[in-house]
Design a protein around this motif. Structure first.
Motif, short mmCIF file in Angstrom:
data_model
loop_
_atom_site.label_atom_id
_atom_site.label_comp_id
_atom_site.label_asym_id
_atom_site.label_seq_id
_atom_site.Cartn_x
_atom_site.Cartn_y
_atom_site.Cartn_z
N TYR A 1 3.73 -27.14 20.27
CA TYR A 1 3.97 -28.55 19.96
C TYR A 1 3.80 -28.82 18.48
N HIS B 1 3.59 -32.14 15.65
CA HIS B 1 3.49 -33.58 15.49
C HIS B 1 3.96 -33.93 14.09
N ASN C 1 8.62 -38.58 22.05
CA ASN C 1 8.04 -37.37 22.62
C ASN C 1 9.20 -36.53 23.09
N ASN D 1 9.30 -43.88 17.76
CA ASN D 1 8.20 -43.01 18.15
C ASN D 1 8.69 -42.21 19.35
N ILE E 1 6.45 -36.17 18.55
CA ILE E 1 5.81 -34.94 18.98
C ILE E 1 6.89 -34.13 19.67
N GLU F 1 10.77 -32.98 24.43
CA GLU F 1 10.50 -31.68 25.05
C GLU F 1 11.81 -30.89 25.07
#
Lengths: 306, 1210
Positions: free
Chosen positions: B836, B838, B651, B649, B810, B653
């Motif tokens: 963004y 997902h 995130n 999982n 994400i 950027e």
């Protein structure tokens, strides 16, 4: 052995007609070829030396057809060109030795002797082991003479040889030449009249590809006796004098202008008779005032007057 | 005698020159260094000794290339020194024959050449005796190798080169013309090799047209096995001997021509050029020959004194004058270059580009569209094809000519006394050369545009051409031109100057390949760059500019040095020149020098700061030393039980413009072993910052090694079997600073792509180890087999590196870009000016993930309930439609034949790069820009390559992503080969039989390029060629014999049994078992031949006769020859008796293709040896033969068919 040149002609690809129907007979001995720059002297010399092809005509050295049997000619040719260089990193004795072999002196002992003798004759023996790159112009010229004299040539061509020499060297050189002239055909091509007058028993004057005069120097000078006049003038008077008289040369003497003119009789006042010399013959021929053919002992085609 | 004397004198003269010995030492050094250091990597990879006969030959030939420079000097001197020193009137009037003169000189040049070439074997032997750090790579000493290399390779090369150079110099009467001969030899060789052989495939022709033998050695390097390279002597081969014969003949012919054309004649100095001025300008009539210079001594007499009227002129000496003078010198220099060989070379270069250009845009016969981006890539890589060496050679040559121009024409003293400052001469000449370089680039650009237009492509992108040809390449040329100038100013000898300048260029241009890294001390170097339509010149442009400014500052210093040492006057010694240099050191010069030094320090400082400080902070170590260390320290933990990742999982950027990526993530780890796990080993990526690692339960950090990226955590409570654990981490990738070479282009303002390499890994990572036996020995590591054996129990169970996971992420990126990650796109939104996405997977995927971010255009379609998307760079839309159709057709076929597609989306994503490589991650298939340039419309055989390739990649979603092979030997057969087999089936389903046959034929064409026949059997296939070509062809052959249906059945069974990713994992033996199950008994031999052994058939049809019978039928008699050999991995061939079923076919006159309208096509039993086959057909036969469709593996495919000769009816 004599050199017979018949109707030699050469035009360069840029249109310049260097030789126009040259016919000469050159016997053994010193023969002077006099003419201004651009007259065709070097072209003629190079053609005789087998370096150039003429467009027409023939050259015979004794029974050798020069144009057809180049190798045979080269075996007995000594050529000192107007402009030449040398290998800078070779020494004089090495390079002369090399040329000696090329000229056919194959036996080592004999060759060494000849090389030594020649180097002494041209006064380069003391510097024979130095590299030619360090030689002055005169020394290089002398080296060229040594090369030309290798192998007892029967035809020697020297093209403007004294142009770069100082007075002492010039005298030495001319002395050397005069000795050789006894046994070979030597053609001395130059624009320095004194060289011819001092050395040559026969001469020709060439200008713009044509032979203007073929004569013996002394006889040619004698012809002019009584026809040369001189006068000292101011520079301002010069144009008028030139208009009125057949001026053949203008010289400076200690700052003043001396005019020499050609005339069968006494020209106007101020002129005094002068003793002619070969220079007068030269200038008067060039300006067309006297184009005399003096038949020599053998029958030749007379030079053409302009 | 005279020949001997000429010979002797010349040899002695040249032997006395220092330069001759310099060339000898130079070649000695070059051979030594190359043998010892430069070719080490090749020998290690190729698995042969550093002093193997093959290596000896290879180094010899490369040294021959460099020797051309030295030989040119020798030949040019021998040929033209007489004319250049003006000694020729003396020499030509000597009684020497042409034969003696030319012969003596040539023999001298050749003997000297032969002498200095002995430096090459000497250097090689020295390298073998003093091997330095590679003593282990030295094998037995074979004198025959050196003798053969010298007498059969180096000496004939020298002969040919010297013959051509000598002739050129003799006929042109200039020493430098010998370079022309050298250039001819060099370029014929390179063009034969790179263009005729490699590009166009005509190896036979190329081997004869190559005077240096580069093509020959290149072919041997491909065809010979390592043991052959170690034992066989290069030289006595037929191809080499015939090449030597041809070229020695050429050399003799050229010499003969020279002999005939040469004359002992006066050299009229440029009468052609002056003629145009003088024609018509006859000397004016009566005023000619006045004011003659008489010899010193007589008074200044003249026949007439015309008063001189010299017009009064204003003379100025200010700055404006200097500029005008500089411009005048520049114009003159430019004219000199253009009217001389420069003009020719320019035209030639343009012509070459126009001729060769179209061939650059085809890859294995498949045409591409000639985009400007690709074109500049071809034009600007100097290593590519060697053709672009023309310009540097021109620069070196003309720098020398310009610097020496006055001195060569004997105007040096006059020019030196003129009131022109030295910098005007220098600046003007340099400007002239610079103008030529601008002209070169303009010509190349024009030629490139012509090529594009002729190929029907009109998006010229002139701005891009300008940026690269004029902005980058011109700058490089100018920098090098300045160096060449300075070399020629400092070095007092023209030939030596040329040699040094060329060496300097080679060191810079080929430095990286020779092991010389670019850097602050390698003049003109830079970190390298490539162009791509997607990312432009990022991320290279910044460092590139910095380096160029740095070198420009150095160039300024060099220019000052040139000005100080510019040759003027007659003194050539070092002392006098330094004194003159001191005098020229004006205040302005010193000021400029100070400024230049300041600039050097500034830019150099910035570079050092970036490379050694900023970059070093986060850089991954280079080289392999760290890998060895990693293994030494941590390999002991390889067997420690580790938890498996079941979910990831993240995130993410992405900051494309800042070139930063930040990732926060969580792994779900599960203990799938039977014991409790006490410690967790973590591998952290090098080159990124890994911080804040934590678990969801108490754990202590036992050990952390930041340099090698290994951490050990001890869990307070051991993890029980079946229990799970969460691992949290944060990662930051930053590209501050830059390395000295190989700048990382993963994260760029447009076209970002990175995989999972930055994420931490669980446990010891075998993938990091050093590969290759030779390399491992170097580090003192125990040997490890490259691939594991098929019965390796651990391997069969090992899914560790690709365990199926649940994935969710994400991803945030710039507002104008689309980010792509595995899984379905659940939602997308904009926040704080960033966009963004997902993503989450519906079903587990293999842990083979990748991320993309760029300003994409997207094309969408569907197949049943699967969403198809193609993300492509705007403008690269040429093949998008085909790709969509291919995906649809592939999903259709594979779902029906093998099983359902596990996900609801499938994507193709474009990423930067100029090759046409593709890779299938689960769900997302990435393809390089080079793939979008394929031009199927222009394909002569009509093959739709994009379609077929996409079908192959989609097939990987089954073969490779669902059926995962065990990581043992032969594993790629189960994904690559089967994926191509399925792709061929899909092509046939969509386009028909003919199209499929064309594609298979194209694959077979790979056999035609030289290749060693040695190899392992397909079941243990170890190289790309076997996986991607030979295996496919073997399966296709089997298909023709056994039938498509049976093959289908076999593959479906294989997939059903092993497509669920549960251990034990499948190997090629499992595939073989399924194939055996569907193969009838009488064809089992074929299966064994194709897969269990490395079998080659040699089939040929010698003669075919046909006779018309009374019944109207035709009786056809074929004389055929058949042979079957098995070749082992060493290359040893063993003949095996043949009793095989081989197709025999008879074809009518219509069409050329064997597959069209066969009159007869049936299997026959063929034995080894000669045999006669008689059969009857209806219809007039035109051609007949055995195995007409080239099903069996036969290297000589062209002799299977023969034309029918008719026998008259009785």
């Amino acid at each position: 052995m004599e050199l017979q040149i018949r109707k030699l002609a050469k035009t360069y690809s840029n249109g310049v007609q260097a030789l126009k129907d040259i016919t000469l007979t050159i016997p053994q001995g010193m023969y002077g070829l006099l003419g201004p720059n651009g007259a065709g002297k070097s072209t003629l010399m190079r053609t005789i030396a087998t370096l150039q092809d003429p467009d027409a005509g023939s050259i015979h050295l004794g029974d050798i057809d020069v144009l057809a049997e180049r190798e045979r000619v080269r075996e007995t040719l000594g050529y000192l060109p107007q402009e030449f260089g040398v290998y800078p990193k070779s020494s004089a004795v090495e390079l002369l030795n090399h040329f000696a072999v090329l000229k056919g002196i194959t036996a080592r002992g004999e060759r060494r002797e000849v090389v030594d003798v020649l180097l002494r004759q041209v006064n380069l023996y003391d510097v024979r082991k130095k590299n030619l790159g360090g030689y002055s112009g005169g020394m290089r010229q002398r080296f060229g003479v040594a090369v030309a004299l290798l192998g007892d040539p029967k035809l020697i061509i020297v093209d403007e040889p004294t142009a770069g020499l100082d007075p002492a060297e010039r005298v030495r050189f001319l002395n050397l030449l005069s000795e050789i002239g006894q046994i070979a055909v030597v053609i001395l091509s130059t624009h320095i009249v004194e060289d011819v007058s001092e050395l040559c028993s026969r001469m020709a004057i060439i200008d713009r590809g044509e032979i203007l005069l073929e004569a013996e120097p002394l006889a040619a000078v004698a012809e002019l006796r009584g026809r040369i006049w001189r006068r000292v003038v101011e520079k301002a008077e010069l144009p008028e004098i030139e208009r009125a008289h057949a001026v053949i040369s203008t010289k400076l003497l200690a700052g003043r202008t001396v005019v020499r003119a050609y005339s069968d009789a006494q020209p106007s006042n101020g002129f005094e008779p002068a003793e002619p010399d070969l220079e007068d013959v030269y200038f008067s021929t060039l300006t067309g005032l006297a184009g005399l053919a003096t038949p020599t002992s053998q029958a030749t085609v007379p030079g053409v007057a302009r | 005698m005279k020949l001997w004397e000429t010979f002797r004198f010349e040899v002695v003269y040249q032997l006395h020159r220092v330069s001759t010995w310099f060339y000898f030492v130079f070649l000695l050094g070059v051979a030594f260094l190359m043998a010892r250091d430069v070719f080490v990597a090749e020998a290690q990879e190729g698995n042969y000794f550093l002093n193997a006969p093959f290596a000896v030959a290879q180094v010899t030939l490369v040294a021959c290339i460099l020797s051309l420079l030295a030989l040119a000097a020798l030949a040019g001197g021998a040929a033209a020194r007489d004319v250049e020193t003006r000694m020729h009137p003396l020499l030509y009037t000597s009684p020497i024959s042409k034969a003696a003169y030319l012969g003596g000189r040539f023999l001298a040049a050749f003997s000297l050449g032969a002498l200095i070439m002995t430096a090459v074997p000497a250097g090689l032997i020295a390298a073998a005796l003093l091997p330095g750090s590679h003593a282990d790579l030295i094998g037995p000493f074979r004198p025959a190798a050196y003798l053969s290399a010298y007498f059969l390779l180096a000496l004939p090369n020298a002969f040919v080169a010297i013959a051509l150079m000598f002739s050129a110099a003799v006929l042109a009467r200039r020493g430098v013309a010998s370079y022309l001969g050298g250039a001819f030899v060099f370029f014929s060789s390179v063009v034969s090799w790179q263009v005729v052989a490699v590009l166009l495939g005509h190896w036979g022709v190329a081997k004869l047209t190559d005077p240096l033998g580069l093509t020959l050695i290149n072919e041997l390097s491909k065809v010979w096995t390592p043991s052959q390279k170690n034992t066989l002597i290069v030289g006595p081969q037929m191809s080499i001997l015939s090449n030597r014969l041809v070229w020695v003949g050429v050399g003799l012919g050229v010499l003969g021509l020279t002999y005939l054309r040469f004359r002992f004649a006066h050299v009229a100095a440029d009468s052609r050029r002056l003629g145009r001025k003088r024609a018509g300008a006859r000397l004016p009539a009566a005023d000619a020959a006045k004011a003659e210079p008489t010899s010193g001594g007589s008074n200044a007499a003249s026949a007439r004194v015309t008063p001189l009227a010299v017009p009064q002129v204003q003379r100025t000496f200010g700055f404006a004058t200097r500029m005008r003078q500089t411009l005048a010198v520049a114009r003159e220099s430019f004219r000199v270059i253009m009217k001389g060989w420069g003009g020719f070379a320019l035209a030639g270069l343009g012509g070459l580009v126009v001729l060769i250009g179209p061939f650059l845009f085809q890859d294995e016969g498949f045409p591409q569209i000639p985009t400007t981006g690709q074109f500049v890539g071809f034009l600007e890589q100097p290593g590519e094809h060697g053709m672009w060496l023309v310009v540097p050679l021109l620069i070196v040559y003309y720098a020398g000519e310009l610097v020496w121009r006055e001195r060569d024409a004997r105007l040096g003293e006059i020019a030196g006394a003129a009131p022109v400052p030295v910098w005007v001469s220098f600046a003007g000449k340099f400007a002239g050369l610079a103008l030529m370089l601008v002209a070169v680039q303009a010509v190349v650009m024009a030629a490139a545009i012509v090529v594009q237009a002729r190929m029907g492509y009109y998006k010229f992108e002139v701005g891009l051409y300008a940026r690269i040809l004029f902005g980058i390449r011109l700058t490089d040329y100018l920098l090098f031109a300045l160096l060449a100038f300075v070399v020629h100013v400092v070095v007092d000898q023209k030939y030596v100057g040329h040699l040094i300048a060329v060496i300097a260029y080679l060191l810079v241009a080929f430095g990286p390949q020779l092991g010389i890294e670019p850097g602050l001390l390698v003049y003109g170097s830079d970190p390298g760059w490539t162009y791509s339509d997607m990312r432009g010149l990022e991320p290279f442009i910044g460092p590139l500019l910095l380096f160029k400014f740095y070198w420009a500052a150095w160039a300024l210093l060099l220019a000052i040095a040139a000005k100080l040492l510019w040759p003027r006057g007659t003194e050539r010694g070092v002392g006098p020149r330094l004194r003159v240099a001191g005098r020229r050191l004006t205040r302005r010069t010193v000021a400029t020098a100070v400024v230049a030094v300041a600039l050097v320090m500034t830019f150099g400082g910035v570079i050092i700061y970036n490379t050694k400080v900023l970059y070093a902070r986060h850089a991954a170590p280079s080289g392999d030393e760290w890998r060895a260390e990693y293994e030494r320290r941590y390999e002991r933990y390889a067997g420690v039980p580790r938890p498996r990742t079941t979910a990831i999982n993240l995130n993410v950027e992405i900051y494309p413009r800042r070139r930063v990526v930040e990732i926060r993530g969580t792994y779900d780890l599960v203990n799938k072993t039977e014991a409790a796990i006490k410690s967790v080993h973590l591998t952290t990526a090098l080159g990124v910052e890994t911080r804040t690692v934590g678990f969801d339960r108490a754990a202590t950090l036992l050990m952390v090694d930041e340099n090698l990226g290994h951490r050990i955590y001890t869990l307070e409570t051991p993890l029980q079997p079946g229990d799970s654990l969460k691992l949290n981490f944060e990662i930051r990738f930053d590209s501050r600073g830059f390395p000295i070479s190989d700048i990382d282009a993963s994260v760029v303002p447009n076209g970002t792509f990175f995989g999972a390499e930055w994420l931490p890994g669980v446990g010891y990572q075998r993938g990091r180890e050093v590969r290759g036996d030779g390399e491992r020995k170097r580090f003192g590591l125990p040997p490890r087999p490259e691939v594991l054996a098929q019965d390796d129990p651990v391997a069969l169970m090992d899914v560790a590196w690709l365990e199926p996971i649940k994935f969710e992420a994400i991803v945030g990126t710039d507002a104008g870009q689309t980010a792509i990650a595995p899984g379905a796109l659940r939602r997308t939104w904009v926040q704080d000016g960033r966009r963004y996405f997902h993503y989450a997977t519906d079903a587990p995927i293999l842990n083979n993930i990748a991320f993309f971010s760029a300003a994409y255009a997207v094309r969408e379609a569907r197949w049943n309930d699967v969403e198809i998307q193609i993300f492509y760079h705007p403008g690269h839309a040429l093949n998008v439609e085909r790709m969509i159709r291919s995906v649809q057709a592939s999903l259709d076929y594979l779902t029906r034949r093998l099983g359902p597609y596990p996900y609801h989306q499938i994507r193709l994503v474009e990423y930067p790069g100029d090759r046409r490589s593709l890779y299938a991650h689960p769900i997302n298939i990435r393809y390089m820009e080079g793939f979008s340039f394929i031009n199927p419309e222009a394909e002569p055989r009509g093959i739709d390559l994009p379609f077929a390739t996409v079908a192959h990649e989609v097939s990987h979603q089954w073969w490779g992503n669902q059926l995962v092979p065990a990581p043992v030997v032969g594993a790629p057969m189960l994904n690559e080969t089967l994926a191509w087999y399925s792709a061929l089936e899909i092509v046939e389903a969509s386009y028909g039989r003919e199209h499929r046959n064309q594609l298979v034929g194209a694959m077979r064409a790979s056999y035609l390029s030289p290749r060693a026949r040695a190899g392992s059997p397909l079941l243990r296939a170890t190289d790309r060629f076997q996986w991607y070509r030979k295996g496919v062809i073997a399966l296709c052959a089997l298909r023709e014999y056994v039938g498509a249906e049976r093959m289908d059945t076999a593959l479906r069974h294989l997939f059903e049994r092993h497509g669920s990713r549960t251990p034990p994992l499948p190997t090629t033996l499992d595939l073989y078992k399924e194939l055996q199950a569907v193969t009838p008994d009488e064809l089992r031999y074929l299966l064994a031949d194709l897969f269990e052994a490395n079998t080659y058939w040699e089939l040929s049809t010698k003669d075919v006769e046909a006779e018309r019978l009374a019944t109207g039928e035709w009786r056809v008699t074929l004389e055929v020859h058949a042979r079957k050999v098995v070749v082992d991995e060493e290359g040893v061939e063993t003949e095996v008796p043949m009793d095989d079923l081989v197709e025999v076919g008879v074809f009518g006159a219509a069409g050329d293709e064997p597959t069209s309208k066969p009159l007869y096509l049936r299997m026959h039993r063929i034995r080894s040896g000669e045999q006669r086959i008689t059969l009857t057909v209806m219809g007039e036969p035109a051609r007949a033969g055995i195995d007409p469709r080239n099903l069996l593996i036969d290297v000589e495919a062209g002799d299977n068919l023969a034309k029918v000769t008719s026998r008259p009816a009785p």
